[in-house]
Write a protein that holds these residues in place. Structure first.
Motif, mmCIF file in Angstrom:
data_model
loop_
_atom_site.group_PDB
_atom_site.id
_atom_site.type_symbol
_atom_site.label_atom_id
_atom_site.label_comp_id
_atom_site.label_asym_id
_atom_site.label_seq_id
_atom_site.Cartn_x
_atom_site.Cartn_y
_atom_site.Cartn_z
ATOM 1 N N GLN A 53 55.228 38.321 34.386
ATOM 2 C CA GLN A 53 54.441 38.709 35.557
ATOM 3 C C GLN A 53 54.935 40.033 36.134
ATOM 4 O OE1 GLN A 53 54.902 35.293 38.109
ATOM 5 N NE2 GLN A 53 53.687 33.963 36.771
ATOM 6 N N ARG A 54 56.253 40.231 36.122
ATOM 7 C CA ARG A 54 56.814 41.493 36.607
ATOM 8 C C ARG A 54 56.353 42.659 35.738
ATOM 9 N NH1 ARG A 54 61.630 38.805 38.629
ATOM 10 N NH2 ARG A 54 62.081 39.700 40.692
ATOM 11 N N LEU A 55 56.288 42.419 34.449
ATOM 12 C CA LEU A 55 55.974 43.486 33.504
ATOM 13 C C LEU A 55 54.488 43.827 33.475
ATOM 14 C CD1 LEU A 55 58.178 42.300 30.495
ATOM 15 C CD2 LEU A 55 58.663 44.224 32.030
ATOM 16 N N ALA A 56 53.638 42.863 33.796
ATOM 17 C CA ALA A 56 52.197 43.037 33.613
ATOM 18 C C ALA A 56 51.640 44.315 34.250
ATOM 19 C CB ALA A 56 51.456 41.807 34.125
ATOM 20 N N PRO A 57 51.991 44.649 35.500
ATOM 21 C CA PRO A 57 51.417 45.866 36.090
ATOM 22 C C PRO A 57 51.857 47.152 35.397
ATOM 23 C CG PRO A 57 52.320 44.419 37.787
ATOM 24 C CD PRO A 57 52.812 43.910 36.473
ATOM 25 N N THR A 58 52.912 47.081 34.607
ATOM 26 C CA THR A 58 53.435 48.278 33.946
ATOM 27 C C THR A 58 52.847 48.478 32.554
ATOM 28 O OG1 THR A 58 55.317 47.274 32.765
ATOM 29 C CG2 THR A 58 55.616 47.757 35.113
ATOM 30 N N GLY A 59 52.133 47.473 32.056
ATOM 31 C CA GLY A 59 51.596 47.553 30.702
ATOM 32 C C GLY A 59 52.573 47.100 29.640
ATOM 33 N N ALA A 60 53.768 46.679 30.043
ATOM 34 C CA ALA A 60 54.769 46.204 29.092
ATOM 35 C C ALA A 60 54.636 44.697 28.908
ATOM 36 C CB ALA A 60 56.175 46.554 29.577
ATOM 37 N N GLY A 61 55.242 44.188 27.831
ATOM 38 C CA GLY A 61 55.212 42.757 27.576
ATOM 39 C C GLY A 61 56.414 42.334 26.758
ATOM 40 N N ILE A 62 56.668 41.043 26.737
ATOM 41 C CA ILE A 62 57.776 40.489 25.953
ATOM 42 C C ILE A 62 57.318 40.364 24.500
ATOM 43 C CG2 ILE A 62 59.307 38.512 25.636
ATOM 44 C CD1 ILE A 62 58.907 37.924 28.664
ATOM 45 N N VAL A 63 57.976 41.091 23.599
ATOM 46 C CA VAL A 63 57.580 41.047 22.186
ATOM 47 C C VAL A 63 58.351 39.979 21.420
ATOM 48 C CG1 VAL A 63 56.829 43.445 22.125
ATOM 49 C CG2 VAL A 63 59.211 42.899 21.582
ATOM 50 N N ALA A 64 59.523 39.603 21.915
ATOM 51 C CA ALA A 64 60.314 38.571 21.246
ATOM 52 C C ALA A 64 61.383 38.076 22.210
ATOM 53 C CB ALA A 64 60.966 39.118 19.977
ATOM 54 N N GLU A 65 61.774 36.812 22.045
ATOM 55 C CA GLU A 65 62.850 36.264 22.873
ATOM 56 C C GLU A 65 63.718 35.347 22.031
ATOM 57 O OE1 GLU A 65 63.257 32.984 24.409
ATOM 58 O OE2 GLU A 65 61.379 31.979 23.875
ATOM 59 N N ARG A 66 64.991 35.298 22.382
ATOM 60 C CA ARG A 66 65.949 34.467 21.674
ATOM 61 C C ARG A 66 66.725 33.627 22.692
ATOM 62 N NH1 ARG A 66 63.126 36.332 18.414
ATOM 63 N NH2 ARG A 66 63.639 37.443 16.479
ATOM 64 N N ARG A 67 66.970 32.353 22.336
ATOM 65 C CA ARG A 67 67.777 31.465 23.165
ATOM 66 C C ARG A 67 69.005 31.080 22.351
ATOM 67 N NH1 ARG A 67 63.138 27.837 26.334
ATOM 68 N NH2 ARG A 67 61.577 29.516 26.363
ATOM 69 N N VAL A 68 70.169 31.450 22.864
ATOM 70 C CA VAL A 68 71.390 31.317 22.068
ATOM 71 C C VAL A 68 72.512 30.743 22.924
ATOM 72 C CG1 VAL A 68 70.723 33.282 20.620
ATOM 73 C CG2 VAL A 68 72.180 33.662 22.628
ATOM 74 N N PRO A 69 73.564 30.220 22.288
ATOM 75 C CA PRO A 69 74.717 29.741 23.059
ATOM 76 C C PRO A 69 75.320 30.868 23.895
ATOM 77 C CG PRO A 69 74.833 28.976 20.790
ATOM 78 C CD PRO A 69 73.724 29.981 20.841
ATOM 79 N N HIS A 70 75.976 30.473 24.971
ATOM 80 C CA HIS A 70 76.592 31.455 25.869
ATOM 81 C C HIS A 70 77.916 31.918 25.256
ATOM 82 C CE1 HIS A 70 77.045 33.515 29.700
ATOM 83 N NE2 HIS A 70 78.293 33.065 29.794
ATOM 84 N N ALA A 71 77.793 32.789 24.247
ATOM 85 C CA ALA A 71 78.961 33.298 23.526
ATOM 86 C C ALA A 71 78.679 34.734 23.116
ATOM 87 C CB ALA A 71 79.252 32.439 22.296
ATOM 88 N N ALA A 72 79.717 35.570 23.128
ATOM 89 C CA ALA A 72 79.544 36.997 22.855
ATOM 90 C C ALA A 72 78.939 37.247 21.476
ATOM 91 C CB ALA A 72 80.886 37.716 22.990
ATOM 92 N N ALA A 73 79.400 36.513 20.457
ATOM 93 C CA ALA A 73 78.897 36.734 19.102
ATOM 94 C C ALA A 73 77.404 36.426 19.013
ATOM 95 C CB ALA A 73 79.673 35.874 18.108
ATOM 96 N N ALA A 74 76.967 35.371 19.684
ATOM 97 C CA ALA A 74 75.548 35.006 19.661
ATOM 98 C C ALA A 74 74.708 36.050 20.394
ATOM 99 C CB ALA A 74 75.360 33.628 20.292
ATOM 100 N N VAL A 75 75.220 36.548 21.501
ATOM 101 C CA VAL A 75 74.519 37.604 22.239
ATOM 102 C C VAL A 75 74.397 38.850 21.369
ATOM 103 C CG1 VAL A 75 74.667 39.193 24.202
ATOM 104 C CG2 VAL A 75 75.166 36.755 24.521
ATOM 105 N N ALA A 76 75.484 39.224 20.705
ATOM 106 C CA ALA A 76 75.485 40.429 19.873
ATOM 107 C C ALA A 76 74.467 40.325 18.745
ATOM 108 C CB ALA A 76 76.881 40.664 19.303
ATOM 109 N N ALA A 77 74.448 39.196 18.057
ATOM 110 C CA ALA A 77 73.527 39.032 16.931
ATOM 111 C C ALA A 77 72.075 39.075 17.395
ATOM 112 C CB ALA A 77 73.820 37.712 16.218
ATOM 113 N N SER A 78 71.780 38.412 18.498
ATOM 114 C CA SER A 78 70.402 38.378 18.999
ATOM 115 C C SER A 78 69.951 39.742 19.503
ATOM 116 C CB SER A 78 70.279 37.343 20.118
ATOM 117 O OG SER A 78 70.536 36.052 19.628
#
Length: 342
Positions: A192-217
């Motif tokens: 909803q925040r992005l809609a007025p700007t013309g941007a959108g979510i192209v992909a999303e990832r849900r991962v464990p709360h760990a640095a390695a998982a964040v880095a890979a995603s």
């Protein structure tokens, strides 16, 4: 310009300072006084009116307002038609408003007869939205005075930086106790925040709360999905540059430019990048649709504007925003809730 009471028989061609109604005769404020209205007012028993008389070198209020407004209109801004000494400026496109405050202050300081008002700098605006207005206070101003204001305006052009980034990748980290519905809601609010700007979510990832998982995603969203801006929502708020989210950004080959900002809600925001792709470590308050510091940074980045440390530290004055009541740690203290503080 001369201003004051004038005998009616000398008033034709002058500008009426005030509206006058006598019997069926109506003289409107700011309008030229015609010989016909003079006759009708005299027939109604009036002998004088308050009027303005332009002198050599004077410019009428509409012409003066229009000239200054057109000088101020920069890229992505259009000046409208002048009326009653006013000329409004409008966004020609959606984006982020840029205003040179020093130049506007200088134009306003020339004389009390000339005024310029704008929306706050870096305000997100929609196409067609009014972003500024020029108002000439008297019915005319000396041309030399207007020239001084126009010279000051040369460094005060108002423009709208259009939104440029449109492909948003999102990483959400997970911990026990964080409901899937909370993540779903967070993504809906971001969309909803992005809609007025013309941007959108192209992909999303849900991962464990760990640095390695964040880095890979993060690497996958940018390299494989083509995200041109990444947002990371942590299941736990960022507490230090060595915490999970900043560590994950650096492990992905990115960098952390700044952690924390003097905006509340929004204190616990991180700004960084991986290559030329901006990365935001979102504060917990970004899960709420209410305005918070996340909005201030997000819109600038979407418009391709840099957000530097100097920009962030300058947010402090005016950075105390409306409290988000359901935050886990409101300003006044209180019980915790699902989302982390931000």
């Amino acid at each position: 310009m001369k201003f004051g009471p004038v005998p009616l028989h000398e008033a034709a061609g002058l500008i009426a300072a005030h509206s006058v109604r006598a019997d069926e005769a109506v003289l409107r404020k700011g309008h030229a006084i015609s010989p016909e209205i003079v006759d009708r007012l005299e027939a109604a028993g009036l002998s004088e009116v308050v009027a303005a008389r332009l002198e050599p070198g004077d410019l009428g209020e509409d012409e003066a307002a229009s000239r200054l407004a057109h000088d101020l209109a920069g890229a992505g801004v259009d000046a409208g038609q002048p009326f009653t000494g006013r000329c409004n400026l409008y966004a020609a496109q959606a984006g982020v408003l840029r205003v040179a405050r020093d130049g506007i202050d200088a134009a306003n300081a020339v004389d009390e007869a000339i005024t310029v008002a704008t929306l706050p700098p870096f305000r997100p605006v929609a196409a067609g939205e009014m972003v500024a207005t020029v108002k000439i206070i008297p019915y005319a101003v000396p041309g030399a005075l207007l020239d001084r204001a126009r010279a000051a305006a040369a460094s005060a052009r108002i423009d709208v930086a259009p939104y440029r980034l449109a492909r948003i990748g999102v990483v959400s980290t997970l911990l026990p106790g964080l409901k899937p519905s909370t993540v779903d809601k967070t993504l809906r609010i971001l969309a909803q925040r992005l809609a007025p700007t013309g941007a959108g979510i192209v992909a999303e990832r849900r991962v464990p709360h760990a640095a390695a998982a964040v880095a890979a995603s993060l690497a996958e969203l940018i390299d494989r999905e083509g995200a041109d801006l990444a947002v990371i929502f942590g299941a736990s708020a960022i507490a230090d540059r060595r915490d999970v989210i900043p560590a994950g950004i650096e492990a992905a080959g990115g960098r952390v430019d700044h952690l924390g900002m003097p905006v509340d809600p929004g204190n616990l925001l991180l700004v960084g990048a991986r290559g030329d792709v901006p990365v935001i470590g979102a504060p917990g308050c970004a899960r709420s649709p209410k305005e918070n510091g996340f909005d201030w940074v997000l819109h600038r980045l979407l418009a391709g504007l840099a957000v530097t440390r100097a920009d962030i530290v300058a947010f402090g004055v005016g950075g105390l925003l409306t409290e988000i009541v359901l935050r886990p740690q409101p300003r006044g203290g209180g019980a915790s809730a699902e989302e982390e503080d931000g």
